[in-house]
Design a protein around this motif. Structure first.
Motif, short mmCIF file in Angstrom:
data_model
loop_
_atom_site.label_atom_id
_atom_site.label_comp_id
_atom_site.label_asym_id
_atom_site.label_seq_id
_atom_site.Cartn_x
_atom_site.Cartn_y
_atom_site.Cartn_z
N THR A 203 0.97 -1.07 0.14
CA THR A 203 0.14 0.27 -0.18
C THR A 203 0.99 1.51 -0.09
N ASN A 204 2.07 0.91 1.29
CA ASN A 204 2.63 2.44 1.10
C ASN A 204 3.59 2.81 -0.57
N VAL A 205 3.65 1.39 -1.05
CA VAL A 205 4.42 2.14 -2.27
C VAL A 205 3.41 2.09 -3.31
N LYS A 206 2.13 1.68 -3.48
CA LYS A 206 0.99 2.74 -4.40
C LYS A 206 1.09 3.70 -4.28
N GLN A 207 0.86 4.42 -2.90
CA GLN A 207 1.14 5.48 -2.59
C GLN A 207 2.77 6.57 -3.03
N GLN A 208 3.52 5.92 -2.92
CA GLN A 208 4.52 6.58 -3.27
C GLN A 208 4.50 6.95 -4.90
N LEU A 209 4.12 5.43 -5.65
CA LEU A 209 4.02 5.31 -7.19
C LEU A 209 3.13 6.53 -7.64
N ALA A 210 2.17 6.88 -7.20
CA ALA A 210 0.27 7.82 -7.36
C ALA A 210 1.47 8.84 -7.10
N GLN A 211 2.25 9.17 -6.29
CA GLN A 211 2.87 10.99 -5.91
C GLN A 211 3.89 10.69 -6.80
N LEU A 212 4.96 9.79 -7.93
CA LEU A 212 6.22 9.65 -8.77
C LEU A 212 5.07 10.13 -9.79
N GLN A 213 4.22 9.64 -9.62
CA GLN A 213 2.80 9.76 -11.17
C GLN A 213 2.96 10.99 -11.52
N LEU A 214 2.30 11.35 -10.28
CA LEU A 214 2.02 13.27 -10.20
C LEU A 214 3.23 13.79 -10.45
N ASP A 215 4.01 14.43 -9.75
CA ASP A 215 5.88 14.86 -10.04
C ASP A 215 6.13 14.43 -11.65
N LEU A 216 6.29 13.09 -12.14
CA LEU A 216 6.79 13.01 -13.89
C LEU A 216 5.49 14.43 -13.91
N GLU A 217 3.73 14.01 -13.33
CA GLU A 217 2.72 14.71 -15.18
C GLU A 217 3.29 16.67 -14.87
N ASN A 218 3.64 17.01 -13.36
CA ASN A 218 4.22 18.50 -13.37
C ASN A 218 5.47 18.51 -13.80
N ALA A 219 6.01 17.48 -13.71
CA ALA A 219 7.80 17.69 -14.92
C ALA A 219 7.51 17.91 -15.59
N LYS A 220 6.63 17.50 -16.78
CA LYS A 220 6.20 17.20 -18.13
C LYS A 220 5.80 18.46 -18.38
N LYS A 221 5.07 19.36 -17.37
CA LYS A 221 4.16 20.84 -16.92
C LYS A 221 5.14 21.88 -17.80
N VAL A 222 6.86 21.98 -16.93
CA VAL A 222 7.20 22.49 -16.66
C VAL A 222 7.78 22.66 -17.85
N PRO A 223 7.77 24.29 -18.92
CA PRO A 223 8.46 24.28 -20.26
C PRO A 223 9.98 24.24 -19.38
N VAL A 224 10.97 23.82 -20.71
CA VAL A 224 12.25 23.86 -20.83
C VAL A 224 13.08 25.08 -21.90
N LEU A 225 13.30 26.18 -20.76
CA LEU A 225 13.86 27.19 -21.42
C LEU A 225 15.49 27.11 -22.44
N ASP A 226 16.35 27.78 -22.62
CA ASP A 226 17.33 27.96 -23.29
C ASP A 226 17.45 29.13 -22.60
N LYS A 227 18.56 29.14 -23.10
CA LYS A 227 19.50 30.26 -21.64
C LYS A 227 19.21 31.67 -22.48
N GLU A 228 19.01 31.99 -23.87
CA GLU A 228 18.46 32.81 -24.28
C GLU A 228 17.44 33.05 -24.78
N GLU A 229 16.23 32.31 -24.64
CA GLU A 229 15.16 32.31 -24.69
C GLU A 229 14.28 32.73 -24.04
N LYS A 230 13.01 33.53 -24.57
CA LYS A 230 12.41 34.33 -23.38
C LYS A 230 10.86 33.59 -22.68
N PRO A 231 10.95 33.43 -21.77
CA PRO A 231 9.12 32.78 -21.95
C PRO A 231 8.01 33.67 -22.25
N LYS A 232 7.23 32.57 -23.11
CA LYS A 232 6.32 32.88 -23.99
C LYS A 232 5.46 33.95 -22.56
#
Length: 156
Positions: free
Chosen positions: A50-79
């Protein structure tokens, strides 16, 4: 050999057989007692799962949130925010709707990308039973955690 010697020998064999039978009965009871410790080990394993399942759910959320954060080049300005396309929607939760229905609705509105991740998160965090009836303004920039917090808060 006389009759009494044979009789004594037979009685001795009978007593020895009875002793072996009693020993095997007690040994079987010890095996049954060891199954109670196996039950405790099973319960511990289930809690760890059960603990491992909860950790997995949290990791999936973290992954989804990480995918939403745009990766910007140093010279690229945010949209500019006006060019970002966030899907804004009104979610209406009616009596009788469950977390599966809500996840499907959110996915069809484009607010979330995967209804199963949403369902898993609600179950892992014990929020599925705390969903409140009402209208909620949501958008696709929100995380599953933010959506879950919004629809499970008590209205005052």
């Amino acid at each position: 050999m006389n009759k009494s010697t044979l009789r004594s020998f037979g009685i001795g064999l009978f007593i020895a057989g009875a002793a072996f039978q009693l020993q095997s009965n007690f040994f079987d009871k010890e095996i049954k007692n060891s199954t109670t410790s196996d039950t405790a080990a099973l319960k511990t394993s289930q809690e760890e799962l059960t603990n491992v399942k909860q950790q997995l759910a949290q990791l999936q959320l973290d992954l989804e949130n990480a995918k939403k954060v745009p990766v910007l080049d140093k010279e690229e300005k945010p949209k500019d925010e006006s060019t970002d396309v966030d899907t804004k929607s009104i979610l209406i939760i009616e009596p009788g709707m469950n977390s599966i229905d809500i996840g499907s609705t959110l996915e069809s509105l484009g607010v979330i990308s995967n209804k199963q991740d949403f369902e898993d998160y609600l179950i892992a965090q014990d929020l599925a039973i705390r969903i409140q009836i009402g209208e909620y303004e949501l958008d696709s920039s929100m995380t599953i955690k933010e959506i879950a917090e919004k629809i499970t808060k008590n209205k005052k």
